[in-house]
Design a protein around this motif. Structure first.
Motif, PDB file in Angstrom:
ATOM      1  N   TYR A 112       0.840  -1.115  -0.068  1.00 26.66           N
ATOM      2  CA  TYR A 112       0.093  -0.059   0.013  1.00 26.66           C
ATOM      3  C   TYR A 112       0.953   1.387  -0.152  1.00 26.66           C
ATOM      4  N   ARG A 113       0.557   2.228  -0.853  1.00 27.32           N
ATOM      5  CA  ARG A 113       1.139   3.493  -1.150  1.00 27.32           C
ATOM      6  C   ARG A 113       0.160   4.473  -0.907  1.00 27.32           C
ATOM      7  N   ALA A 114       0.586   5.494   0.223  1.00 30.64           N
ATOM      8  CA  ALA A 114      -0.441   6.544   0.221  1.00 30.64           C
ATOM      9  C   ALA A 114      -0.101   7.637  -0.534  1.00 30.64           C
ATOM     10  N   SER A 115      -1.374   8.566  -0.976  1.00 27.33           N
ATOM     11  CA  SER A 115      -0.932   9.642  -1.602  1.00 27.33           C
ATOM     12  C   SER A 115      -2.098  10.641  -1.462  1.00 27.33           C
ATOM     13  N   ALA A 116      -1.807  11.843  -1.672  1.00 25.45           N
ATOM     14  CA  ALA A 116      -2.639  13.142  -1.246  1.00 25.45           C
ATOM     15  C   ALA A 116      -2.837  13.864  -2.733  1.00 25.45           C
ATOM     16  N   PRO A 117      -3.734  14.477  -3.043  1.00 24.80           N
ATOM     17  CA  PRO A 117      -4.045  15.194  -4.356  1.00 24.80           C
ATOM     18  C   PRO A 117      -2.986  16.291  -4.418  1.00 24.80           C
ATOM     19  N   GLY A 118      -2.161  16.373  -5.361  1.00 19.97           N
ATOM     20  CA  GLY A 118      -1.288  17.223  -5.760  1.00 19.97           C
ATOM     21  C   GLY A 118       0.149  17.119  -5.126  1.00 19.97           C
ATOM     22  N   GLN A 119       0.260  15.729  -4.670  1.00 15.36           N
ATOM     23  CA  GLN A 119       1.472  15.337  -3.935  1.00 15.36           C
ATOM     24  C   GLN A 119       2.494  14.969  -5.071  1.00 15.36           C
ATOM     25  N   LYS A 120       3.683  15.279  -4.833  1.00 13.11           N
ATOM     26  CA  LYS A 120       4.658  14.638  -5.721  1.00 13.11           C
ATOM     27  C   LYS A 120       4.999  13.133  -5.601  1.00 13.11           C
ATOM     28  N   ALA A 121       5.314  12.515  -6.585  1.00 14.50           N
ATOM     29  CA  ALA A 121       5.629  10.857  -6.529  1.00 14.50           C
ATOM     30  C   ALA A 121       7.089  10.735  -5.706  1.00 14.50           C
ATOM     31  N   PHE A 122       6.882   9.747  -4.814  1.00 13.68           N
ATOM     32  CA  PHE A 122       8.042   9.370  -4.380  1.00 13.68           C
ATOM     33  C   PHE A 122       8.461   7.968  -4.841  1.00 13.68           C
ATOM     34  N   PRO A 123       9.648   7.605  -4.838  1.00 18.78           N
ATOM     35  CA  PRO A 123      10.009   6.032  -5.178  1.00 18.78           C
ATOM     36  C   PRO A 123       9.652   5.173  -4.172  1.00 18.78           C
ATOM     37  N   GLU A 153       5.120  -6.282  10.806  1.00 16.24           N
ATOM     38  CA  GLU A 153       4.834  -7.766  10.829  1.00 16.24           C
ATOM     39  C   GLU A 153       6.016  -8.060  12.034  1.00 16.24           C
ATOM     40  N   ILE A 154       7.471  -7.354  11.792  1.00 15.65           N
ATOM     41  CA  ILE A 154       8.487  -7.753  12.978  1.00 15.65           C
ATOM     42  C   ILE A 154       8.114  -7.117  14.234  1.00 15.65           C
ATOM     43  N   VAL A 155       7.520  -5.712  14.279  1.00 19.49           N
ATOM     44  CA  VAL A 155       6.932  -5.359  15.497  1.00 19.49           C
ATOM     45  C   VAL A 155       6.123  -6.307  16.339  1.00 19.49           C
ATOM     46  N   LYS A 156       5.021  -6.947  15.313  1.00 23.42           N
ATOM     47  CA  LYS A 156       4.146  -7.752  15.962  1.00 23.42           C
ATOM     48  C   LYS A 156       4.772  -9.308  16.413  1.00 23.42           C
ATOM     49  N   GLN A 157       5.606  -9.479  15.895  1.00 21.25           N
ATOM     50  CA  GLN A 157       6.412 -10.810  16.224  1.00 21.25           C
ATOM     51  C   GLN A 157       6.953 -10.536  17.523  1.00 21.25           C
ATOM     52  N   HIS A 158       7.498  -9.217  18.029  1.00 21.63           N
ATOM     53  CA  HIS A 158       8.165  -8.831  19.130  1.00 21.63           C
ATOM     54  C   HIS A 158       7.175  -8.640  19.839  1.00 21.63           C
ATOM     55  N   GLY A 159       5.910  -8.759  19.992  1.00 17.65           N
ATOM     56  CA  GLY A 159       4.805  -8.615  20.892  1.00 17.65           C
ATOM     57  C   GLY A 159       4.695  -7.076  20.893  1.00 17.65           C
ATOM     58  N   GLY A 160       4.815  -6.481  20.086  1.00 11.02           N
ATOM     59  CA  GLY A 160       4.609  -4.814  20.179  1.00 11.02           C
ATOM     60  C   GLY A 160       3.545  -4.407  19.013  1.00 11.02           C
ATOM     61  N   THR A 161       3.418  -2.949  19.241  1.00 10.22           N
ATOM     62  CA  THR A 161       2.611  -2.385  18.167  1.00 10.22           C
ATOM     63  C   THR A 161       3.036  -1.269  17.502  1.00 10.22           C
ATOM     64  N   ILE A 162       2.717  -0.739  16.500  1.00  7.59           N
ATOM     65  CA  ILE A 162       3.145   0.270  15.772  1.00  7.59           C
ATOM     66  C   ILE A 162       1.664   1.317  15.450  1.00  7.59           C
ATOM     67  N   THR A 163       1.950   2.399  15.648  1.00  8.73           N
ATOM     68  CA  THR A 163       0.761   3.374  15.422  1.00  8.73           C
ATOM     69  C   THR A 163       1.547   4.689  14.674  1.00  8.73           C
ATOM     70  N   VAL A 164       0.712   5.314  14.147  1.00  7.41           N
ATOM     71  CA  VAL A 164       1.341   6.563  13.427  1.00  7.41           C
ATOM     72  C   VAL A 164       0.162   7.878  13.935  1.00  7.41           C
ATOM     73  N   GLU A 165       0.872   9.213  13.929  1.00  5.66           N
ATOM     74  CA  GLU A 165       0.045   9.982  14.035  1.00  5.66           C
ATOM     75  C   GLU A 165       0.717  11.055  12.905  1.00  5.66           C
ATOM     76  N   SER A 166      -0.217  11.813  12.231  1.00  7.42           N
ATOM     77  CA  SER A 166       0.232  12.606  11.163  1.00  7.42           C
ATOM     78  C   SER A 166      -0.674  13.954  11.078  1.00  7.42           C
ATOM     79  N   GLN A 167      -0.055  14.798  10.298  1.00  7.08           N
ATOM     80  CA  GLN A 167      -0.769  15.901   9.908  1.00  7.08           C
ATOM     81  C   GLN A 167      -0.221  16.353   8.670  1.00  7.08           C
ATOM     82  N   LEU A 168      -1.300  16.580   7.616  1.00  7.36           N
ATOM     83  CA  LEU A 168      -0.863  16.588   6.222  1.00  7.36           C
ATOM     84  C   LEU A 168      -0.171  17.879   6.075  1.00  7.36           C
ATOM     85  N   GLY A 169       0.979  17.828   5.377  1.00  4.73           N
ATOM     86  CA  GLY A 169       1.863  18.884   5.162  1.00  4.73           C
ATOM     87  C   GLY A 169       2.735  19.536   6.380  1.00  4.73           C
ATOM     88  N   LYS A 170       2.505  18.674   7.638  1.00  2.00           N
ATOM     89  CA  LYS A 170       3.369  19.295   8.895  1.00  2.00           C
ATOM     90  C   LYS A 170       4.257  18.075   9.027  1.00  2.00           C
TER      91      LYS A 170
END
Ligand code: ADP
Length: 614
Positions: free
Chosen positions: A556-567, A578-595
Motif C-alpha cells: 500500500y502506498r499513500a497519496s494525497a492530491p497534488g503530492q509529488k511522487a516518491f519512489p 510484521e516484525i514489531v508484531k512478532q516482538h509482541g509490540g505495536t506500531i501506530t502513526v500520528e500525522s498531519q498533512l503538510g506538517k
C-alpha cells in the motif's frame, strides 16, 4: 217544478250524499264563502254547524299553515281554477293536528259560470309522517356520506348513478349531472374500463356485493389515482334489490407502497437466488436459514439446515477464530461488520476461502444476516502472485550476488593495475547493487512473512546501542537532514537484532524520504510501564487521515492530491509492522498533512511468555 226548486232538491240530495262519504267535504259559494261542511268534517273538527261557515273553518287550521292556505284559497277563487294544498287540521276531540290534502274544484253551469266550489280533505298524516321520517333518514345518510373521507355514491338497481357525495365531485371537478346515469364511466382509466364493467355487471346480475380496484382521473391534474371500490345492494322487504350503495377509497399511496414492496421483494429474491453470493441468517452461531449458494459452497444440505447442523463458528478454522471474533465484537457497537477474509471448513473437511460481511438484525440473542463470497479465485491469484514474487526474488538474487562479487573483483584488479580513474565508478555501482539487493531482500521477506516462514533469532538487545548504530549508518547517507536521538531505554529487551535494525532503518529511511524540505528527523525513546516506546518524527508531507491505517498493509502506498511522487514499493511498513508484531509490540502513526508524521513503535521490555522462540 221551477228550476230553483230543482236545484234546491239536487243540492239537498248532494249534501245527503256527501254526508255519508268517508272523506271530509265542503261546499263553497262562487265568491269563496264556505256554506257547508259534511258530517265527517263536523265530527272531526267538532265545530258547531254555523261557526265554520264563511272563513270560520280557518280556526281549525294549524296557525302556521293558516295564512298560506287562505291565500291559496283566495287565489283559486279569484282565478277560478282548482285548488290543492297540504295543511294541518285540528282534531276537535284530541286537539292534535293531522295532515290533510285539501282539494277543491269549481262546479260550473252550462254557460261556464261557477255555481259552487266543492272540495275534499283527505287524511295524509300517516303518509306524510312516513315521508318525513324517510327524508330525515335520508338527510342523515347524506350528512354521513358527506363527512366520511371516501367517495360515497348510490345507484338504482340497474346500476345507473343517482347520487355522489361532494368529495367525489370535488375530485372529478364536475357537477353531479355529469356523473348521473353512466356519466361516471368516462373518468375510469381506459385499462380498467372493461374489467370494472364486467365485475359490476356480474354483481348487478347476482345481487352480490362486489369489491374492485380501479383508477379514476383527478379533475385538477388529469392524473389517475387508484381506488378501492366496494358496493352493496339495498333490498326491499321482498328481498329485491332497489338500490346499490358504494364507497371508493383512495389507495394510491398504498399501491405505491405495495409496488415498492413488491419490487424490493423481487430484488431480495434475485439476490437470494443468485448463484454468486451465499446468504445466511444466523441466531448466535447457528445458521437458521441459508440460500442454495451458501449450501453449495459449504457442502451442507437443506436437511442439515433444518436439523440445525450448520454452525458457522464450528466451520471456522482455529487460525481464523481471532478475526472472526473481532468481526462479531464489531457488531456489538455497530450494525455492520467490516467484510473480512477467512476460510470455512466445509462439510467434507475441505477448506474454502471466503469473504464474509455480516449485518446485525437484532441483538440478544444476536440475529445476523451474512453475505459470503467464494474467495478461492482471488486467493489462488494472490497465491500465484506470492509465488511469483518469491520466485522472482530468488531468481534475481543469484545473478545480483554474482554481479556484486564481480564488481569487487574488478575493483581489486583495477587497483592492482593502478587504473584509478575507473575505480571511482565502482562504489556507485556497488551502492546501486546494494539498493537492488535491499529491495530483493524485502520482497523475499514479504513472501516469507506471508507464509510465516520468516525466521527470528532471539537474543538480548540493547535498544540504545541498536538505535545508535542505525543512526550512525544512516546519517552519512543524508546531506540534508540531521538525525537526533533523545532519551534512553531502561534496559535490554529480547528480540531479533537484525530485524529490529530493519524496523528503525525503514522508519528513518521513510522519514528522510517523505520530508524533502525538512532538516531534521527526531527519534525519542521513552517508557510506559513495561513497554518501551520509540517514536520517529519527521516534518514532512504527512499522511491523509483515511490512509493512516492502510500504510501498514502490503504494497500500500499513500497519496494525497497534488503530492509529488516518491519512489518506493509499499513493502517497508508492512515488514516493520510484521516484525514489531512478532516482538509482541505495536506500531501506530500520528500525522498531519503538510506538517509531518510520527511513527510510534511500542515494544515489551520483557518478552511475552506466549511468544515462541524461533
Ligand atoms: P514505500 O515507502 O516504499 O512506498 P512503505 O511501506 O515504507 O512503502 O510506506 C507505505 C506508504 O506510507 C508510503 O508509500 C507513503 O505513502 C507512506 N509513508 C510512510 N512513511 C511516511 C512518512 N514518514 N511520511 C509520509 N508518508 C509516509
Amino acid at each position: 217544478m221551477c228550476v230553483t226548486q230543482q236545484i234546491g232538491r239536487t243540492e239537498e240530495e248532494l249534501r245527503a250524499l256527501i254526508d255519508i262519504m268517508p272523506q271530509l267535504v265542503w261546499i263553497g259559494r262562487p265568491d269563496g264563502y264556505i256554506e257547508y261542511h259534511n258530517q265527517r268534517w263536523r265530527d272531526y273538527t267538532r265545530m258547531p254547524f254555523g261557526s265554520a261557515q264563511g272563513n270560520g273553518w280557518c280556526q281549525c287550521i294549524h296557525p302556521d299553515d293558516r295564512q298560506r292556505v287562505l291565500e291559496a284559497w283566495k287565489n283559486a277563487v279569484q282565478m277560478g281554477h282548482s285548488y290543492s294544498i297540504e295543511q294541518r287540521l285540528r282534531d276537535g276531540l284530541t286537539g292534535e293536528y293531522r295532515w290533510f290534502l285539501a282539494k277543491g274544484a269549481p262546479y260550473k253551469n252550462a254557460q261556464g259560470e261557477i255555481v259552487k266550489w266543492i272540495g275534499t280533505l283527505t287524511d295524509i298524516d300517516d303518509k306524510k309522517r312516513a315521508g318525513q321520517e324517510l327524508k330525515a333518514r335520508e338527510e342523515l345518510l347524506r350528512v354521513l356520506a358527506e363527512t366520511v373521507p371516501q367517495f360515497v355514491w348510490s345507484t338504482q338497481e340497474d346500476g345507473s348513478l343517482t347520487y355522489a357525495n361532494q368529495r367525489y365531485l370535488d375530485y372529478l371537478q364536475v357537477p353531479l349531472e355529469e356523473l348521473l346515469g353512466y356519466g361516471w364511466r368516462r373518468f375510469l382509466h381506459p385499462d380498467d374500463y372493461e374489467a370494472t364493467l364486467a365485475v359490476r355487471a356480474r354483481s348487478l346480475g347476482t345481487g352480490e356485493p362486489y369489491e374492485i380496484e380501479y383508477r379514476l382521473r383527478e379533475g385538477r391534474t388529469g392524473e389517475y389515482r387508484w381506488f378501492l371500490v366496494r358496493a352493496a345492494p339495498v333490498r326491499n322487504e321482498a328481498g329485491q334489490v332497489i338500490r346499490w350503495f358504494g364507497t371508493s377509497t383512495d389507495i394510491e399511496d398504498r399501491k405505491h407502497m405495495e409496488d415498492a414492496l413488491r419490487q424490493s421483494q423481487e430484488q431480495v429474491n434475485a439476490l437470494l437466488s443468485s448463484r454468486i453470493i451465499g446468504i445466511f441468517l444466523a441466531e448466535e452461531d447457528q445458521v437458521v436459514e441459508a440460500n442454495d449458494t451458501y449450501l453449495r459452497m459449504t457442502g451442507y444440505t437443506g436437511e442439515d439446515l433444518r436439523a440445525g447442523n450448520i454452525n458457522w463458528m464450528q466451520m471456522t478454522p482455529p487460525e481464523y477464530l481471532a478475526v472472526t471474533q473481532q468481526a462479531v465484537q464489531e457488531l456489538a457497537v455497530q450494525q455492520y461488520g467490516t467484510p473480512y477474509e477467512k476460510e470455512y471448513i466445509c462439510k467434507d473437511g475441505s477448506r474454502l476461502p471466503v469473504l464474509v460481511g455480516v449485518v446485525a438484525l437484532r441483538r440478544d440473542p444476536l440475529y445476523t444476516i451474512g453475505f459470503v463470497l467464494d474467495n478461492s479465485a482471488r486467493k489462488e491469484l494472490e497465491q500465484r502472485k506470492d509465488d511469483f514474487i518469491s520466485m522472482a526474488g530468488h531468481e534475481l538474487k543469484t545473478p545480483l550476488a554474482a554481479l556484486k562479487l564481480q564488481t569487487q573483483l574488478l575493483a581489486k584488479q583495477l587497483a592492482k593495475q593502478g587504473i584509478s580513474h575507473s575505480i571511482s565508478v565502482l562504489p556507485r555501482m556497488e551502492e546501486r547493487a546494494n539498493h537492488l539487493e535491499r529491495l530483493i531482500n524485502e520482497l523475499l521477506d514479504v513472501s516469507k512473512m506471508r507464509e510465516g516462514r520468516l525466521e527470528y533469532c532471539w537474543e538480548p538487545v540493547d535498544l540504545d546501542a541498536l538505535l545508535q548504530s542505525v543512526v550512525e549508518i544512516m546519517q552519512p547517507m543524508s546531506t540534508t537532514h540531521t538525525i537526533v536521538v533523545r532519551g534512553t531505554a531502561p534496559g535490554q529487551l529480547i528480540g531479533d537484532k537484525g530485524r529490529l535494525e530493519q524496523v528503525f532503518t525503514n522508519l528513518i529511511n521513510n522519514a528522510l524520504k517523505y520530508s524533502p524540505d525538512a532538516s531534521m528527523v527526531e527519534i525519542e525513546v521513552s517508557t510506559r510501564g513495561k513497554m518501551v516506546i520509540v517514536s520517529v518524527r519527521d516534518q514532512g508531507i504527512g499522511i491523509p487521515q483515511e490512509q493512516r491505517e492502510k500504510v501498514f498493509e502490503r504494497f500500500y502506498r499513500a497519496s494525497a492530491p497534488g503530492q509529488k511522487a516518491f519512489p518506493g514499493l509499499g513493502m517497508g511498513l508492512y515488514i516493520v509492522a510484521e516484525i514489531v508484531k512478532q516482538h509482541g509490540g505495536t506500531i501506530t502513526v500520528e500525522s498531519q498533512l503538510g506538517k509531518g508524521s510520527t511513527f510510534y513503535v511500542t515494544l515489551p521490555m520483557e518478552r511475552a511468555a506466549s511468544l515462541k522462540r524461533a
